[in-house]
Design a protein around this motif. Structure first.
Motif, PDB file in Angstrom:
ATOM      1  N   SER A 366     -23.473  33.426  16.514  1.00 31.12           N
ATOM      2  CA  SER A 366     -22.927  34.128  17.682  1.00 31.12           C
ATOM      3  C   SER A 366     -22.147  33.151  18.557  1.00 31.12           C
ATOM      4  CB  SER A 366     -24.042  34.794  18.488  1.00 31.12           C
ATOM      5  OG  SER A 366     -24.950  33.819  18.976  1.00 31.12           O
ATOM      6  N   LEU A 367     -21.318  33.696  19.434  1.00 26.59           N
ATOM      7  CA  LEU A 367     -20.485  32.894  20.329  1.00 26.59           C
ATOM      8  C   LEU A 367     -20.716  33.325  21.761  1.00 26.59           C
ATOM      9  CD1 LEU A 367     -18.101  30.854  20.789  1.00 26.59           C
ATOM     10  CD2 LEU A 367     -16.589  32.854  20.651  1.00 26.59           C
ATOM     11  N   ASP A 368     -21.027  32.354  22.614  1.00 28.55           N
ATOM     12  CA  ASP A 368     -21.143  32.597  24.052  1.00 28.55           C
ATOM     13  C   ASP A 368     -19.739  32.422  24.639  1.00 28.55           C
ATOM     14  OD1 ASP A 368     -21.443  32.339  26.831  1.00 28.55           O
ATOM     15  OD2 ASP A 368     -23.519  31.664  26.606  1.00 28.55           O
ATOM     16  N   GLU A 369     -19.079  33.539  24.924  1.00 29.59           N
ATOM     17  CA  GLU A 369     -17.680  33.486  25.352  1.00 29.59           C
ATOM     18  C   GLU A 369     -17.504  32.738  26.673  1.00 29.59           C
ATOM     19  OE1 GLU A 369     -15.524  37.125  25.232  1.00 29.59           O
ATOM     20  OE2 GLU A 369     -16.465  37.797  23.359  1.00 29.59           O
ATOM     21  N   SER A 370     -18.459  32.863  27.552  1.00 27.20           N
ATOM     22  CA  SER A 370     -18.329  32.187  28.849  1.00 27.20           C
ATOM     23  C   SER A 370     -18.349  30.671  28.666  1.00 27.20           C
ATOM     24  CB  SER A 370     -19.452  32.635  29.797  1.00 27.20           C
ATOM     25  OG  SER A 370     -20.727  32.309  29.248  1.00 27.20           O
ATOM     26  N   LYS A 371     -19.228  30.176  27.773  1.00 22.96           N
ATOM     27  CA  LYS A 371     -19.253  28.734  27.490  1.00 22.96           C
ATOM     28  C   LYS A 371     -17.946  28.280  26.861  1.00 22.96           C
ATOM     29  CE  LYS A 371     -24.146  27.568  26.830  1.00 22.96           C
ATOM     30  NZ  LYS A 371     -25.123  27.002  25.866  1.00 22.96           N
ATOM     31  N   PHE A 372     -17.437  29.087  25.943  1.00 19.97           N
ATOM     32  CA  PHE A 372     -16.200  28.729  25.253  1.00 19.97           C
ATOM     33  C   PHE A 372     -15.038  28.643  26.232  1.00 19.97           C
ATOM     34  CE2 PHE A 372     -12.368  29.758  22.785  1.00 19.97           C
ATOM     35  CZ  PHE A 372     -12.452  28.780  21.798  1.00 19.97           C
ATOM     36  N   LYS A 373     -14.907  29.628  27.081  1.00 12.19           N
ATOM     37  CA  LYS A 373     -13.816  29.636  28.053  1.00 12.19           C
ATOM     38  C   LYS A 373     -13.945  28.475  29.038  1.00 12.19           C
ATOM     39  CE  LYS A 373     -12.866  34.605  27.908  1.00 12.19           C
ATOM     40  NZ  LYS A 373     -12.892  35.878  28.682  1.00 12.19           N
ATOM     41  N   ALA A 374     -15.184  28.148  29.380  1.00 11.68           N
ATOM     42  CA  ALA A 374     -15.405  27.036  30.305  1.00 11.68           C
ATOM     43  C   ALA A 374     -14.930  25.721  29.690  1.00 11.68           C
ATOM     44  CB  ALA A 374     -16.880  26.948  30.679  1.00 11.68           C
ATOM     45  N   GLN A 375     -15.215  25.518  28.413  1.00 11.66           N
ATOM     46  CA  GLN A 375     -14.764  24.300  27.736  1.00 11.66           C
ATOM     47  C   GLN A 375     -13.245  24.264  27.628  1.00 11.66           C
ATOM     48  OE1 GLN A 375     -16.037  21.574  26.937  1.00 11.66           O
ATOM     49  NE2 GLN A 375     -18.229  21.813  26.681  1.00 11.66           N
ATOM     50  N   LEU A 376     -12.633  25.409  27.368  1.00 12.34           N
ATOM     51  CA  LEU A 376     -11.179  25.464  27.291  1.00 12.34           C
ATOM     52  C   LEU A 376     -10.541  25.099  28.630  1.00 12.34           C
ATOM     53  CD1 LEU A 376     -10.250  28.619  25.155  1.00 12.34           C
ATOM     54  CD2 LEU A 376      -9.772  26.231  24.635  1.00 12.34           C
ATOM     55  N   ALA A 377     -11.138  25.605  29.685  1.00 15.03           N
ATOM     56  CA  ALA A 377     -10.600  25.302  31.017  1.00 15.03           C
ATOM     57  C   ALA A 377     -10.798  23.829  31.365  1.00 15.03           C
ATOM     58  CB  ALA A 377     -11.277  26.194  32.062  1.00 15.03           C
ATOM     59  N   LYS A 378     -11.924  23.276  30.928  1.00 14.76           N
ATOM     60  CA  LYS A 378     -12.257  21.892  31.253  1.00 14.76           C
ATOM     61  C   LYS A 378     -11.445  20.899  30.441  1.00 14.76           C
ATOM     62  CE  LYS A 378     -16.266  18.756  31.246  1.00 14.76           C
ATOM     63  NZ  LYS A 378     -17.716  18.664  30.920  1.00 14.76           N
ATOM     64  N   ASN A 379     -11.348  21.108  29.130  1.00 17.99           N
ATOM     65  CA  ASN A 379     -10.655  20.141  28.277  1.00 17.99           C
ATOM     66  C   ASN A 379     -10.101  20.835  27.038  1.00 17.99           C
ATOM     67  OD1 ASN A 379      -9.698  17.903  26.946  1.00 17.99           O
ATOM     68  ND2 ASN A 379     -11.528  16.664  27.326  1.00 17.99           N
ATOM     69  N   PRO A 380      -8.969  21.536  27.179  1.00 18.22           N
ATOM     70  CA  PRO A 380      -8.409  22.297  26.049  1.00 18.22           C
ATOM     71  C   PRO A 380      -8.041  21.421  24.854  1.00 18.22           C
ATOM     72  CG  PRO A 380      -6.836  22.157  27.854  1.00 18.22           C
ATOM     73  CD  PRO A 380      -8.140  21.664  28.385  1.00 18.22           C
ATOM     74  N   ASN A 381      -7.562  20.197  25.110  1.00 16.32           N
ATOM     75  CA  ASN A 381      -7.175  19.313  24.005  1.00 16.32           C
ATOM     76  C   ASN A 381      -8.391  18.871  23.184  1.00 16.32           C
ATOM     77  OD1 ASN A 381      -4.412  19.375  24.479  1.00 16.32           O
ATOM     78  ND2 ASN A 381      -4.527  17.721  25.976  1.00 16.32           N
ATOM     79  N   ALA A 382      -9.511  18.660  23.872  1.00 19.54           N
ATOM     80  CA  ALA A 382     -10.731  18.262  23.157  1.00 19.54           C
ATOM     81  C   ALA A 382     -11.232  19.410  22.278  1.00 19.54           C
ATOM     82  CB  ALA A 382     -11.813  17.845  24.147  1.00 19.54           C
ATOM     83  N   VAL A 383     -11.091  20.639  22.767  1.00 22.74           N
ATOM     84  CA  VAL A 383     -11.482  21.805  21.970  1.00 22.74           C
ATOM     85  C   VAL A 383     -10.633  21.871  20.705  1.00 22.74           C
ATOM     86  CG1 VAL A 383     -11.584  24.324  21.888  1.00 22.74           C
ATOM     87  CG2 VAL A 383     -12.294  23.112  23.960  1.00 22.74           C
ATOM     88  N   LYS A 384      -9.340  21.697  20.886  1.00 24.22           N
ATOM     89  CA  LYS A 384      -8.421  21.722  19.748  1.00 24.22           C
ATOM     90  C   LYS A 384      -8.772  20.622  18.745  1.00 24.22           C
ATOM     91  CE  LYS A 384      -3.515  20.983  18.706  1.00 24.22           C
ATOM     92  NZ  LYS A 384      -3.728  19.703  18.015  1.00 24.22           N
ATOM     93  N   ASP A 385      -8.998  19.410  19.246  1.00 27.86           N
ATOM     94  CA  ASP A 385      -9.288  18.277  18.359  1.00 27.86           C
ATOM     95  C   ASP A 385     -10.657  18.408  17.695  1.00 27.86           C
ATOM     96  OD1 ASP A 385      -6.868  17.216  19.000  1.00 27.86           O
ATOM     97  OD2 ASP A 385      -7.623  15.730  20.420  1.00 27.86           O
TER      98      ASP A 385
END
Length: 490
Positions: A366-385
């Motif tokens: 499962s995916l916690d969407e709120s956690k995912f969006k928070a990480q994207l807002a915090k460090n989108p490049n790290a998510v991508k990498d």
């Protein structure tokens, strides 16, 4: 002796008489005698059916794994990340776009003037013989040169001059094409365009500088007058003039890319009294959708694997098991996928768990969407990498890289690869199945041949028996008739 010969001739039973006339043995009887042999064929055919069922199960697994691979590839695609939502208070006047590297922002824009190109228009062209009504494809009959010089009016760049060689067989269209294809004479490689655009309007050549702003176009050469440039009309270009966040600027383009890093402004209409608000914000919907698709497909794969491994309820007499119940290869695949799904090296604090990925006790991801969006807002490049870092060489035909999706794909590829010389586990397993089926089919062929030979022997044997019994019966009847005849005469 003569009587015996006569009786045999009169009362014998032909060998062509149908089988079972006297013995009662029919083809159904022979079928029963051959039943055990037919059963051997049935047993082997059942084995083939089971193998085909297993093979089809692996085919279905391979399809689902391929679908999972496509979801992983979406997470490797540059286009999945860093997309921007853009807005404009007046789309008809201006819009904005951004790259993955552009920052979020809002801009106040006023467009005072749109950039325009300088152009020069010649007079109507006639043929060398004076013919005025011509087609753009008619040979003009002129031979010589046409030169075009293009340079910034303020001398900010070095003027560029191109020379067009015109032949008597050339038409207006040929000359226009030659201008459009002209290269910068200062470019040693001969690949850089001269930056000129020629069109034909009413049999008049119109030559435009592709670079906008104030530029001077000068026509020369011994064909200048013949091609209509003796009395030409010139329209001077101009730079775009605009104010962005209160800063006055000029650019020789209506699509400047050097005002804000990673941002392209698109000017469409000028109005010095009308402010326009443009904005860019990070669009996380595409990334979120890609991860959700991966989660959904992973769960579909794992559910299907469990179905194929299901042992059912052994205590029931009618228990039904999955096609691959107890298959160690499938158990290993499921285990590898389970251990990989929450793996991956952490990138600047970003990991599968911090992105909101988790597995419950039933193995459902499962995916916690709120956690995912928070990480994207915090460090989108790290998510991508975390998901993928492309390490492909410039001329590579296959994408290579590192990260979560690369690790996951490597596990799947070991099972689904169909490359010659490096076939995956599933291909090898299906190949093994095919070899087994070939062997079993050969056994069935041999048994079929044996059954056919046995059937032929039985038919011959019982037919002969019937014939023999028939002959004895005829002989007995003959002797009976002879005996009765003798008794009556005496």
């Amino acid at each position: 002796m003569s009587s015996i010969t006569t009786s045999t001739t009169a009362g014998s039973v032909s060998s062509s008489s149908y089988m079972g006339q006297y013995t009662g043995i029919t083809s159904d009887t022979i079928d029963q005698l051959l039943q055990s042999d037919e059963l051997r064929k049935t047993v082997i055919q059942n084995k083939i059916d089971k193998i085909n069922t297993k093979s089809q199960a692996w085919t279905d697994i391979s399809t689902r794994l391929s679908n999972l691979t496509s979801k992983l590839e979406a997470l490797q695609d540059e286009g999945t990340y860093g997309t921007k939502k853009v807005t404009s208070s007046d789309d008809a006047s201006a819009t904005v776009s951004g790259t993955t590297d552009s920052m979020e922002g809002s801009y106040d824009l006023i467009i005072k003037k749109l950039a325009k190109s300088s152009k020069i228009t010649g007079a109507v062209v006639s043929k060398a013989d004076g013919t005025t009504k011509i087609s753009t494809k008619d040979a003009l009959g002129y031979s010589g040169k046409l030169t075009i010089t293009n340079g910034a009016t303020d001398g900010s760049d070095k003027a560029l001059t191109v020379e067009i060689d015109v032949k008597a067989t050339d038409s207006l269209k040929d000359i226009a094409n030659a201008i459009n294809n002209a290269k910068d004479p200062s470019d040693k490689e001969g690949t850089k365009s001269a930056g000129l655009k020629a069109t034909i309007v009413n049999n008049q050549l119109v030559i435009t500088s592709e670079e906008m702003g104030k530029r001077t176009l000068t026509i020369g050469g011994n064909l200048k007058d013949s091609l209509g440039f003796k009395d030409s009309k010139t329209v001077e270009g101009q730079s775009a003039e605009f104010t962005l966040d209160g800063i006055d600027m000029t650019r020789n383009s209506n699509n400047p890319t050097d005002v804000v890093e990673g941002v392209t402004f698109n000017f469409k209409k000028a109005d010095a009294l009308k402010p326009i608000t443009l904005s860019l914000t990070n669009d996380t919907d595409k990334e979120l959708s890609a991860v959700k698709d991966f989660v959904s497909q992973y769960n579909s794969v794992m559910s299907f694997l469990s179905e194929k491994m299901d042992v059912g309820d052994p205590s029931k007499s009618d228990n039904t098991t999955g096609a691959l119940a107890g298959d160690s290869t499938l158990i290993s695949l499921q285990s590898k996928l389970q251990s990989t799904v929450l793996g991956g090296k952490s990138v600047n604090g970003v990991s599968a768990s911090t992105l909101g990925l988790s597995v419950d006790r039933n193995g459902t991801l499962s995916l916690d969407e709120s956690k995912f969006k928070a990480q994207l807002a915090k460090n989108p490049n790290a998510v991508k990498d975390f998901f993928f870092v492309d390490t492909s060489s410039k001329y590579s035909t296959e994408k290579t890289g590192t990260g979560y999706t690369a690790d996951f794909k490597a596990v799947i590829d070991r099972y689904t690869s169909t490359k010659s010389g490096s076939e995956g586990v599933i291909s090898l397993r299906k190949s093994s199945y095919q070899n087994e089926i070939k062997d079993y089919n050969k056994q069935i062929e041999r048994i079929t041949e044996q059954i056919a030979a046995k059937r032929a022997r039985y038919v011959t044997m019982f037919t002969n028996l019937d014939t023999a019994i028939g002959n004895l019966q005829s002989q007995f009847s003959y002797f009976q008739s002879q005996n009765s005849s003798s008794s009556s005469n005496s």
